[in-house]
Design a protein around this motif. Structure first.
Motif, mmCIF file in Angstrom:
data_model
loop_
_atom_site.group_PDB
_atom_site.id
_atom_site.type_symbol
_atom_site.label_atom_id
_atom_site.label_comp_id
_atom_site.label_asym_id
_atom_site.label_seq_id
_atom_site.Cartn_x
_atom_site.Cartn_y
_atom_site.Cartn_z
ATOM 1 N N LYS A 181 0.866 -1.198 0.000
ATOM 2 C CA LYS A 181 0.000 0.000 0.000
ATOM 3 C C LYS A 181 0.894 1.238 0.000
ATOM 4 O O LYS A 181 2.012 1.216 0.523
ATOM 5 C CB LYS A 181 -0.886 0.037 1.248
ATOM 6 N N CYS A 182 0.372 2.307 -0.565
ATOM 7 C CA CYS A 182 1.054 3.605 -0.511
ATOM 8 C C CYS A 182 -0.040 4.636 -0.277
ATOM 9 O O CYS A 182 -0.745 5.024 -1.224
ATOM 10 C CB CYS A 182 1.804 3.862 -1.808
ATOM 11 N N GLY A 183 -0.241 5.021 0.981
ATOM 12 C CA GLY A 183 -1.389 5.869 1.309
ATOM 13 C C GLY A 183 -2.662 5.130 0.975
ATOM 14 O O GLY A 183 -2.857 3.981 1.401
ATOM 15 N N ASP A 184 -3.516 5.743 0.139
ATOM 16 C CA ASP A 184 -4.777 5.097 -0.265
ATOM 17 C C ASP A 184 -4.631 4.240 -1.522
ATOM 18 O O ASP A 184 -5.623 3.704 -2.029
ATOM 19 C CB ASP A 184 -5.842 6.176 -0.533
ATOM 20 N N PHE A 185 -3.423 4.124 -2.044
ATOM 21 C CA PHE A 185 -3.218 3.437 -3.326
ATOM 22 C C PHE A 185 -2.633 2.043 -3.101
ATOM 23 O O PHE A 185 -1.694 1.861 -2.328
ATOM 24 C CB PHE A 185 -2.289 4.256 -4.223
ATOM 25 N N SER A 186 -3.180 1.059 -3.829
ATOM 26 C CA SER A 186 -2.704 -0.325 -3.705
ATOM 27 C C SER A 186 -1.603 -0.601 -4.723
ATOM 28 O O SER A 186 -1.739 -0.268 -5.909
ATOM 29 C CB SER A 186 -3.852 -1.307 -3.964
ATOM 30 N N VAL A 187 -0.528 -1.216 -4.257
ATOM 31 C CA VAL A 187 0.572 -1.614 -5.141
ATOM 32 C C VAL A 187 0.215 -2.948 -5.783
ATOM 33 O O VAL A 187 -0.081 -3.925 -5.098
ATOM 34 C CB VAL A 187 1.894 -1.743 -4.340
ATOM 35 N N SER A 188 0.247 -2.987 -7.131
ATOM 36 C CA SER A 188 -0.128 -4.229 -7.836
ATOM 37 C C SER A 188 1.086 -5.020 -8.313
ATOM 38 O O SER A 188 0.991 -6.219 -8.565
ATOM 39 C CB SER A 188 -1.028 -3.896 -9.031
ATOM 40 N N ALA A 189 2.235 -4.361 -8.454
ATOM 41 C CA ALA A 189 3.447 -5.070 -8.899
ATOM 42 C C ALA A 189 4.674 -4.262 -8.505
ATOM 43 O O ALA A 189 4.619 -3.037 -8.381
ATOM 44 C CB ALA A 189 3.420 -5.276 -10.416
ATOM 45 N N VAL A 190 5.791 -4.975 -8.322
ATOM 46 C CA VAL A 190 7.067 -4.338 -7.979
ATOM 47 C C VAL A 190 8.162 -4.934 -8.861
ATOM 48 O O VAL A 190 8.234 -6.156 -9.040
ATOM 49 C CB VAL A 190 7.453 -4.573 -6.496
ATOM 50 N N ARG A 191 9.009 -4.049 -9.420
ATOM 51 C CA ARG A 191 10.193 -4.512 -10.149
ATOM 52 C C ARG A 191 11.410 -3.788 -9.567
ATOM 53 O O ARG A 191 11.437 -2.558 -9.518
ATOM 54 C CB ARG A 191 10.085 -4.209 -11.643
#
Length: 611
Positions: free
Chosen positions: A508-518
């Motif tokens: 999560k980043c504040g109200d935003f959901s992280v869907s992928a990380v590279r």
């Protein structure tokens, strides 16, 4: 110490200074070092002698002055000797094929350094070993060097330039025999060879003899003709160009670009652009600008806007001093000037290149052989166009060295690489130059402007049409300044071990959901079946990309040349979503969340970008 000079009290430093005075034959840099020693300027001497300039994939770039940490006659000779030895190891036919050397107009009177003189010294080194050198007899744009490597089938190219850096800097940029900038492991190989060849060879200083040698050739006239013939293949609307009433202003920002852009317009049958008189001739002092970098926007374009107002011109084109990059501004109906971002220009030029290609290639199947490229921190607008139109899009690591090498690989497989760009206003509009090229981009952009004028459409209106058709791509990029490597390391380590869980990234980043990380530092990519990144990784530089479920993408990376942590964000909306105000609001909220969430708790140790 020689010449009865006093010692500094630092034996390592004294040894380095002694070696320098043994090797250096430039009276100005010798005198500067002797003065510093006599005055006991230990801190200044340490800056000059504590560490050698690092030879990387971008070659060298540093201030001109004395010592191993600066660009000067001796470091140019040492670098070229190492490069020469490395080329001899790699190419058995180096003495048949040879190299090309070009240079810009930079000069540094205090140390006696200039791009032209450095280029002559580099030529002397190669010629002393029986290697043919194609040395341009006059200043050229950087793109002419990779073009010459490809056109003449040479082993390598050297361009002496610091591009858009401040006036005291200079650089040594290297191209391989494939016409692209070098990539690893060549940088490490050259670096090791430099260390083994520090003592100048007997003939390395002898520029006078080298310039008379039968091994020296001047490619200027031939390459000038061949380059403009090559880029003419991208001229598609000669009749429109001849009759166009669009008025365009061009500035070369005291660099090399003026005559070459004028010639490019002529090659396209375009009316010559109005030149900014105060900036059209090369001047190493860059007297009218604080920084000679058109990416800075309005500050660099003030004189261009004034000339455009006087002449009734609606578009301004600006090259950086070595003419490999291009900025564009357009006068809006409000009377204000809009300076396009690098990503916006990437969208416009990408659309235009495909539009022209499609007109000439009606066979629907041909599109499957077509590629466009952009760097991983640039807008994904080309990906959106590719998805709809059926061609291939690939992203590469940051920098044209990666795009140039990938383009060459694809071309060797029989593919067509139509266009490549990076957000730092770099555009490759012709496969004749496997690097960014501000000269061809200027002519192609001017033709696009003339064509759109016949449709009663401006560049701004066309950009909106592109976003309406392929989806809005809104970007917001900036950076923090940080000189403390420990702070930078802690910031990125925290993101890789989030919530104190080893190997865990934020979800999560504040109200935003992280869907992928590279993570291209460690090689992790959650989008891949085996979690292994496809793009090359480098443990020596920090770079993490987060994708968000709302279509946002954010990359955080360290700069290879400046004490900066850069962040690049983009919100990619689906076609049909044209609420630009809402999209901008959402991107602003995402950026705020990234700064608050990802940059904590190091934020108070970082200095924001000065606006």
């Amino acid at each position: 110490m020689e010449n009865d000079l006093p010692t500094t009290g630092d034996s390592e430093l004294d040894r380095a200074i002694r070696q320098w005075l043994d090797y250096d034959k430039n009276p100005k840099t010798v005198s500067l070092v002797q003065r510093m020693v006599k005055e006991g300027a230990v801190e200044e001497l340490q800056k000059c002698f504590s560490s050698r300039m690092e030879f990387g994939t971008a070659g060298l770039r540093a201030a001109m002055g004395p010592g191993i940490s600066c660009m000067n006659d001796l470091t140019i000779i040492q670098t070229t000797q190492g490069f020469c030895r490395y080329l001899e190891e790699c190419f058995g036919n180096l003495k048949e094929r040879g190299v090309v050397i070009g240079y810009d107009a930079r000069a540094h009177p205090d140390s006696g350094g200039s791009s032209k003189h450095f280029a002559s010294l580099a030529a002397a080194v190669f010629i002393s070993h029986g290697i043919p050198v194609h040395l341009f007899s006059d200043i050229t744009p950087t793109p002419f060097v990779p073009f010459t490597v490809s056109h003449l089938g040479l082993c390598a190219g050297v361009m002496v330039t610091a591009s858009h850096n401040p006036k005291q800097d200079n650089g040594y940029k290297v191209y391989w025999d494939n016409g692209a900038q070098i990539v690893s492991p060549h940088d490490k190989g050259i670096s090791k060879a430099i260390e083994k060849n520090l003592e100048p060879w007997p003939e390395s200083w002898n520029t006078e003899e080298a310039l008379k040698s039968p091994l020296l050739k001047d490619p200027y006239q031939d390459i000038h003709t061949q380059y403009f013939t090559a880029i003419q293949k991208h001229c598609h609307h000669r009749e429109i160009n001849k009759s166009s009433e669009v008025k365009i202003v061009h500035t070369s920002v005291h660099g090399v670009g003026h005559t070459f852009v004028q010639t490019a317009f002529k090659a396209f049958d375009l009316h010559p652009p109005y030149a900014v008189e105060e900036q059209k001739d090369p001047d190493p002092e860059f007297p009218t600008v604080k920084y000679p970098n058109p990416e800075e926007g309005e500050g660099v374009l003030t004189l261009s806007f004034a000339l455009a107002e006087r002449e009734g011109a609606s578009v301004v084109l600006a090259n950086d001093p070595d003419a490999d990059r291009l900025a564009i501004a357009e006068k809006q109906k409000s009377g204000q000037w809009r300076v396009f971002s690098g990503n916006e220009l990437g969208a416009l030029l990408g659309w235009w290149m495909f539009h022209c290609w499609k007109q000439e290639n009606p066979d629907a199947a041909a599109v499957k052989n077509l590629y466009m490229l952009s760097s991983t921190v640039s807008s994904k607008i080309l990906r959106a166009i590719a998805l709809k139109e059926g061609f291939h899009f690939e992203e590469t690591l940051t920098g044209f060295k990666w795009m140039g090498n990938r383009a060459r690989d694809l071309m060797n497989q029989g593919k067509t690489v139509l266009f490549a760009f990076e957000e730092a206003i770099g555009y490759m509009c012709s496969p004749s130059v496997l690097d960014k090229d501000g000269v061809s981009a200027a002519a192609i952009a001017a033709e696009m402007t003339s064509y759109l004028a016949t449709k009663k459409t401006s560049l701004s209106q066309q950009l909106t049409a592109i976003y309406e058709e392929y989806g809005y791509h809104i970007t917001k990029n900036s950076y923090f300044i940080c000189h403390d490597q420990d702070v930078i390391r802690k910031l990125f380590d925290r993101l890789r071990n989030y919530g104190d869980q080893k190997g865990s990234y934020p979800t999560k980043c504040g109200d935003f959901s992280v869907s992928a990380v590279r993570d291209l530092t460690t090689g992790y990519d959650s989008n891949q079946p085996d979690n292994k990144a496809v793009l090359p990784t480098s443990a020596s530089s920090q770079m993490i990309t987060f994708s968000f479920s709302n279509g946002g993408v954010a990359t955080m990376r360290t700069s290879g040349t400046e004490p900066k942590i850069k962040y690049y964000t983009e919100l990619c909306a689906a076609p049909g979503n044209s609420d630009v105000a809402q999209l901008n609001k959402e991107l602003d909220a995402l950026v705020d969340a990234i700064i608050e969430t990802f940059f904590e708790p190091q934020k108070n140790k970082l200095q924001p970008k000065l606006e």
